[in-house]
Design an enzyme around this catalytic site. Structure first.
Site, short mmCIF file in Angstrom:
data_model
loop_
_atom_site.label_atom_id
_atom_site.label_comp_id
_atom_site.label_asym_id
_atom_site.label_seq_id
_atom_site.Cartn_x
_atom_site.Cartn_y
_atom_site.Cartn_z
N CYS A 135 29.55 -9.97 26.82
CA CYS A 135 30.46 -9.30 25.88
C CYS A 135 29.89 -7.98 25.39
CB CYS A 135 30.82 -10.21 24.71
SG CYS A 135 29.70 -10.10 23.29
N THR B 185 13.02 7.58 29.63
CA THR B 185 13.01 7.06 30.99
C THR B 185 12.65 5.58 31.04
OG1 THR B 185 12.43 9.21 31.92
CG2 THR B 185 11.87 7.31 33.24
N VAL C 17 8.47 17.38 18.62
CA VAL C 17 7.43 18.40 18.76
C VAL C 17 8.07 19.67 19.29
CG1 VAL C 17 5.27 19.02 19.89
CG2 VAL C 17 5.66 16.66 19.15
N HIS D 219 6.48 -1.91 41.91
CA HIS D 219 6.36 -1.59 43.32
C HIS D 219 4.98 -2.00 43.85
CE1 HIS D 219 10.07 0.85 43.58
NE2 HIS D 219 9.79 1.16 42.32
#
Length: 477
Positions: free
Chosen positions: A435, A40, A172, A49
């Site tokens: 590119c 993530t 794991v 934020h």
């Protein structure tokens, strides 16, 4: 037996590792991928934020505001790219003003500083390309942008500098309690630890449920699609521009990046496959359709790449951090604003582990880290002196981003260092230009192979089976 094992080398896991390295302990970070920042943390909006959105009283709200406050000092301490450019939540209809006011009041309750509502004239002066339909906006001066790779690598490198070990390519498969701690079963054998920190991102629910089946958790992978635009579009907006959820729907954000690009997205699509990070035509079409609601004339034809990331969404929409069984600490459901909250998340987890294990302060802890030197930031004379001292800084490898061989060598020889094309790209931006690595990949592969002492056929794009070379032309004749 280790004192602490952390499952997951994303931004939350690395923040925990860095904060725990303030104490004298044997700490190991495990990740199933070949590097830090492969889940993530590598694919998100790169936003810090301000903290006005999360529900007042939630852990998410508290850690978001605290993490945002910590970020400027942390950026100086660990030398990563961060800019407090501020954010705007744009209201597109007078009918939606009550929702804007509610967001403002929630932000005040959360302790966000400097919030105010700006009207159309001031908004247009702040953002000349704001939609003609925009009537007002919530202005949050403490909002910012960051390099998510740079932040995660900085945390990991500082943790390693202070004694934390990292073990990659280690999936794991199970955890279970044992006398004095936890057994951690991996594809490479079983490890033992006094304390286990579960920072496994979209997979954190698996380990939570192994430790506390009586209180099950379910994390849903929520996919977000993005467009990344060229540097030529980077100043189309000056601040992060959000859309206030209203009669037009939730909308998407438009933001500059710390590297001068423009980022547009994301969608929010719940999926079953926790590895499904491919963009879809429908997802990108949604971004294309919604992006122009708050910001006009977005030059999407200057898109250089699209990508998708997964968020670890839990239905209760809060972070879950705490000791759920003796010696087992959850750091779970860290979805947005997890990147913003990471400094505070790391501190909170470290406090819990410190108290659980009665850890002593590390007298040799060094809070600083120096980032990879970018010659473009030097004066002409300084750069000439650098090249004279080390000619590798005079060899341009990536023409689009003007990345030198010296920077790539630095990225490879750090701890933890780059071992793949993506590892080099995220640390140096070699291959991130217009590119998209079309010209520089062969040279980066040569450097990686030489410095790692392996054949070029062993070099991968991102670890595992992602090899670039699958054979030679002469072998096929």
């Amino acid at each position: 037996m280790h004192d602490i094992i952390i499952i997951g080398a994303g931004v939350a896991g690395c923040a925990c590792a860095r904060e725990l390295s303030r104490y004298t302990a044997d700490i190991l970070v495990l990740d199933k991928e070949e590097d830090v920042c492969c889940g993530t943390s590598k694919a998100n909006s790169a936003i810090v934020h301000a903290g006005y959105d999360a529900a007042h009283g939630s852990l998410m709200a508290r850690l978001n505001v605290e993490g945002s406050r910590r970020m400027p000092a942390l950026a100086k301490e660990l030398d990563f790219a961060y800019e407090q450019c501020g954010s705007l939540v744009v209201c597109l209809s007078d009918d939606d003003r009550p929702a804007l006011q509610k967001l403002y009041e929630n932000g005040l309750a959360n302790g966000v500083e400097g919030l105010r509502i700006v009207e159309r004239a001031e908004l247009a002066a702040m953002e000349p390309n704001i939609s003609d339909n925009a009537v007002a906006a919530l202005w949050a001066p403490t909002g910012g942008i960051v390099c998510p790779f740079g932040l995660t690598y900085a945390l990991a490198e500082n943790a390693a500098k202070n004694g934390v070990q990292f073990q990659f390519d280690t999936k794991v498969t199970g955890v279970h309690p044992m006398a004095g701690g936890w057994a951690v079963e991996t594809e490479n054998g079983t490890l033992e630890t006094r304390c286990l920190v579960n920072a496994a991102g979209v997979y954190a629910d698996n380990f939570h449920n192994m430790a506390d089946a009586a209180h099950p958790m379910k994390i849903t992978a929520r996919r977000g699609d993005y467009f990344l635009l060229d540097h030529t579009a980077g100043r189309h907006v000056r601040h992060t521009v959000f859309q206030l959820p209203g009669k037009y729907g939730k909308g998407v954000l438009v933001t500059p990046t710390v590297h001068g690009n423009l980022l547009v997205g994301p969608t929010a699509i719940d999926i079953d496959d926790k590895e499904a990070t491919a963009t879809t035509a429908a997802g990108l079409a949604e971004v294309r359709e919604k992006s122009g609601l708050a910001v006009k004339d977005i030059p999407l034809r200057q898109t250089i790449t699209s990508f998708a990331g997964l968020r670890a969404h839990e239905a209760r929409h809060d972070f879950f951090i705490g000791e759920i069984a003796p010696g087992f600490i959850d750091c779970a459901a860290i979805e947005s604003p997890g990147l913003s909250s990471a400094p505070a998340i790391g501190a909170m987890v470290a406090d819990i582990v410190r108290d659980s294990l009665q850890l002593k302060e590390n007298p040799h802890f060094d809070p600083t880290r120096k980032g990879i030197l970018d010659p473009k930031t030097l004066s002409f004379d300084e750069r000439a002196a650098l090249i004279k001292q080390n000619p590798a800084y005079g060899q341009i490898i990536c023409r689009c981003e003007s990345v030198t061989e010296g920077e790539i060598l630095d990225a490879i020889h750090r701890t933890p260092g780059a071992r793949s094309l993506d590892g080099v790209k995220r640390r140096t931006r070699a291959g991130m230009g217009r590119c998209q690595a079309g010209f520089c990949s062969p040279r980066v592969m040569e450097i990686l192979a030489r410095e790692l002492g392996v054949d070029q056929s062993e070099i991968t794009k991102s670890g595992g089976a992602s090899k670039i070379i699958v054979g030679t032309t002469k072998d096929s004749l």
